[in-house]
Write a protein that holds these residues in place. Structure first.
Motif, PDB file in Angstrom:
ATOM      1  N   GLU A  23     -26.519 -10.058 -67.315  1.00 46.25           N
ATOM      2  CA  GLU A  23     -25.753 -10.597 -68.437  1.00 46.25           C
ATOM      3  C   GLU A  23     -25.210  -9.469 -69.316  1.00 46.25           C
TER       4      GLU A  23
ATOM      5  N   SER B  72     -20.862  -7.674 -70.092  1.00 44.45           N
ATOM      6  CA  SER B  72     -20.138  -7.302 -71.310  1.00 44.45           C
ATOM      7  C   SER B  72     -19.489  -5.924 -71.184  1.00 44.45           C
ATOM      8  N   ASN B  73     -20.154  -5.026 -70.449  1.00 49.25           N
ATOM      9  CA  ASN B  73     -19.651  -3.651 -70.359  1.00 49.25           C
ATOM     10  C   ASN B  73     -18.792  -3.415 -69.128  1.00 49.25           C
TER      11      ASN B  73
ATOM     12  N   ALA C  51     -20.402 -14.162 -68.835  1.00 48.67           N
ATOM     13  CA  ALA C  51     -21.705 -13.502 -68.774  1.00 48.67           C
ATOM     14  C   ALA C  51     -22.811 -14.473 -68.374  1.00 48.67           C
TER      15      ALA C  51
END
Lengths: 216, 216
Positions: free
Chosen positions: A96, A100-101, A192
């Motif tokens: 998760e 985001s990255n 995510a």
DNA sequence: ACGCAATACTTTTGATCAAATTGCCCGTGA
DNA sequence: TCACGGGCAATTTGATCAAAAGTATTGCGT
């Protein structure tokens, strides 16, 4: 100018080599490990080999049976359950956070690695499957920038590596299923939560697959 | 005739000594560790010290900053969050499992250890508190007979040890609260679920306490 | 006084050797 | 044939030394 060759110490070399051997199924549960054996493997003295063994035993990749017998640990149903509990906590979390990255070329790399997985499954290359599968997961986990969780995940993979090898050897790679495609699809969608769930499913299924085998 | 004294190797001695130093707040985050320093600490050669350092770095108790600087890692809010996630998974599970294997004299021992905790808090003995608190938790976890989970819990305690020391030093022991009494009460009642919850509360509160401190 | 470079010192790293410990094998006796 | 004991061999363990690598310090020139 930056260093072209980062000269890593011998003990690091031995450590990484043995780690690969364990992760990618080159060793068998119960197989004894000696200091001299490792030293000869790399062609070095015994001092670095000792340090590598300490590191590996600290990570649970090797177990000290008696004072002078170290071996790669055997799996039990109980140990498998403990490992699954922590894997199901740590790895979906990493997935998760990675979502985001994640940049587009990261996803491309993951898709490339997944192709290697599929290819290895198709041709029945166990070692190739184990390596590509590992690289897929830990490329993803590396994106999460959560060093501690990633380290814990690695120790858990080290613990199941030898058993995965045994199970794959018994049932072949034909029955292997993974949720990598669902993972990369969720990543491309920037979702995510779905990424987390895809990895959770992947782990669950993988652990079930190992559990099929009767231990001891 | 059996051996009366089990001679443990030097590297084991050094490892255990440094582990205690970290767990019980004898070292400070950022403090450098050298091979010779450890060797002199025990009064031995450098070879065993090296092995101890490898083991401790593998467990995350020490971090390698550069090639020749090893130190006790500093805490960050991010690292704390990762640690809490895994602690909240592993330790309540251990507590619940322990409840099933718990015999009456085990509970008595836990109550004795809890008295030591209270006493240390009362007199403001930080080192005494850290040690008694550790012994309480890991006596309990030892009952669970879940070697892997217990090992993971130990590495997490090693990671927060130095920070706990800092926080206690700053705010004193007066504000320390624990849920040990609730734990032993639940154990006496044979209530595994409540035991789990008591330990979960204990961890949550402890981590909140550490979080009070701002990490740069 | 400041910047740069060379030197000296600290520390790690890896090999080697002696000693200790333990597993293993073989022979002896019942 | 099996149990027991002794001796052999393999392995770990820890100290020491030389070499490498990096860090800090000193000195020089401007």
């Amino acid at each position: 100018m930056h260093k072209l060759v980062s000269k890593k110490p011998e003990h690091e070399t031995i450590y990484l080599r043995v780690k690969e051997m364990i992760l990618f199924g080159e060793v068998i549960p119960g197989q004894p490990v000696t200091i001299h054996g490792l030293a000869d493997l790399i062609g070095t003295g015994v001092t670095p080999a000792r340090e590598a063994i300490r590191r590996l035993t600290a990570e649970g990749a090797l177990v000290i049976q008696t004072n002078r017998r170290i071996e790669v640990p055997a799996m039990t149903a109980d140990r498998l359950q403990q490992i699954e509990l922590v894997r199901m906590t740590v790895e979906p979390e990493l997935a998760e956070a990675a979502a985001s990255n994640c940049k587009p070329n990261d996803i491309s790399e993951l898709e490339r690695l997944d192709l290697l997985v599929d290819e290895a499954i198709k041709v029945g290359d166990i070692r190739g499957y184990l390596e590509a599968n590992y690289r897929f997961h830990f490329y993803l986990y590396g994106l999460a920038e959560a060093q501690i969780l990633r380290g814990i995940a690695e120790t858990l993979w080290l613990r199941i590596g030898p058993s995965l090898r045994v199970v794959c050897g018994r049932y072949g790679t034909a029955n292997l299923v993974d949720h990598h495609r669902a993972t990369t699809r969720a990543l491309r969608a920037g979702d995510a939560a779905t990424t987390r769930e895809a990895i959770a499913q992947d782990i669950r299924q993988g652990m079930d697959f190992v559990r099929q085998t009767a231990f001891e």
